[in-house]
Design a protein around this motif. Structure first.
Motif, PDB file in Angstrom:
ATOM      1  N   UNK A  28      38.529 -25.313  72.812  1.00 17.01           N
ATOM      2  CA  UNK A  28      39.090 -24.078  71.901  1.00 17.01           C
ATOM      3  C   UNK A  28      37.909 -23.742  70.851  1.00 17.01           C
ATOM      4  N   UNK A  29      37.847 -22.459  70.392  1.00 16.31           N
ATOM      5  CA  UNK A  29      36.682 -22.005  69.504  1.00 16.31           C
ATOM      6  C   UNK A  29      37.404 -21.562  68.097  1.00 16.31           C
ATOM      7  N   UNK A  30      36.600 -21.559  67.299  1.00 15.18           N
ATOM      8  CA  UNK A  30      36.995 -21.078  66.134  1.00 15.18           C
ATOM      9  C   UNK A  30      36.022 -20.086  65.505  1.00 15.18           C
ATOM     10  N   UNK A  31      36.268 -18.649  65.779  1.00 20.89           N
ATOM     11  CA  UNK A  31      35.381 -17.635  65.637  1.00 20.89           C
ATOM     12  C   UNK A  31      35.373 -16.740  64.419  1.00 20.89           C
ATOM     13  N   UNK A  32      34.344 -16.376  63.525  1.00 26.75           N
ATOM     14  CA  UNK A  32      34.421 -15.389  62.627  1.00 26.75           C
ATOM     15  C   UNK A  32      33.826 -14.107  63.183  1.00 26.75           C
ATOM     16  N   UNK A  33      34.625 -13.211  63.613  1.00 26.97           N
ATOM     17  CA  UNK A  33      34.401 -11.829  63.892  1.00 26.97           C
ATOM     18  C   UNK A  33      34.770 -10.787  62.883  1.00 26.97           C
ATOM     19  N   UNK A  34      33.957 -10.779  62.009  1.00 28.05           N
ATOM     20  CA  UNK A  34      34.357  -9.863  60.711  1.00 28.05           C
ATOM     21  C   UNK A  34      34.494  -8.465  61.082  1.00 28.05           C
ATOM     22  N   UNK A  35      33.763  -7.721  62.121  1.00 28.30           N
ATOM     23  CA  UNK A  35      34.030  -6.530  62.572  1.00 28.30           C
ATOM     24  C   UNK A  35      35.415  -6.467  63.037  1.00 28.30           C
ATOM     25  N   UNK A  36      35.822  -7.083  63.870  1.00 24.35           N
ATOM     26  CA  UNK A  36      36.927  -7.043  64.708  1.00 24.35           C
ATOM     27  C   UNK A  36      38.098  -7.266  63.461  1.00 24.35           C
ATOM     28  N   UNK A  37      37.973  -8.407  62.681  1.00 26.76           N
ATOM     29  CA  UNK A  37      39.008  -8.417  61.565  1.00 26.76           C
ATOM     30  C   UNK A  37      39.107  -7.073  60.852  1.00 26.76           C
TER      31      UNK A  37
END
Length: 202
Positions: A28-37
């Motif tokens: 499992x990955x925990x990702x910060x994709x700020x533009x997608x958010x």
């Protein structure tokens, strides 16, 4: 050309007869994709549906060859799957993507009786296929590259079979997706992941 073909024919059997590791597993990955958010929260939904870090499931396989003393060269194919669903007026908004992440990784190897530790970093090509449903489903794709740092621990289960646990730190830099209405879906991300699997040593 013939010379290079002969070299390849010589090198491949040497690699296959060396201490080669083949690994498979999932995590499992925990990702910060700020533009997608920001795109989902503000451009589409108008509410804080996505948080700073969001999780995705990842499947991986890898082959790693000895490269030099205490070094291995690994070639990994990983695919992560992510989706979000939310109410959008009287309909349902859906966004999902498959993120393909082939990566070449150079490891420093420490091994002893019944265990192996690997520490490495790598770079690779990135390819994303994305489906978005707003009344109807539209498909997109984009490419880019990414970087990876990894630590692995292998514990012997039987003669050549090991249990594997790994931790990743990744940054992925695919190009933005441009929609017909002028909006952009940004998929650049930074994050970390934990993986479990099995590795077999030849």
């Amino acid at each position: 050309m013939r010379k290079y073909f002969i070299i390849v024919l010589f090198v491949i059997p040497v690699l296959l007869n060396a201490q080669t590791d083949i690994s498979v597993g999932m995590g499992v990955n925990f990702e910060n994709a700020s533009n997608l958010r920001d795109y989902v929260n503000f451009d589409i939904l108008g509410t804080d549906k996505l948080s700073t870090f969001n999780s995705s499931v990842e499947f991986f396989s890898e082959v790693a060859f000895p490269f030099a003393k205490n070094l291995q060269l690994g070639f990994e194919y990983a695919m992560s799957i992510y989706s979000v669903n939310a109410a959008l007026g009287a309909s349902l908004y859906e966004l999902s993507y498959n993120h393909h992440k082939p990566t070449a990784i150079l490891y420093y190897l420490i091994q002893g009786e019944g265990y192996k530790l690997k520490f490495g970093g790598g770079i690779g090509f990135r390819y994303i296929t994305l489906d978005e449903k707003i009344i109807k489903t539209t498909s997109y794709s984009t490419t880019g590259f990414g970087f990876l740092l990894r630590a692995e621990a292998h514990t012997l289960l039987s003669k050549n079979l090991f249990a594997l646990i790994a931790g990743d730190f990744r940054t992925d830099l695919p190009s933005d997706i441009s929609k017909p209405d002028g909006k952009k879906i940004g998929l650049k991300s930074i994050g970390f992941g934990v993986k479990l699997g099995l590795s077999y040593n030849f």
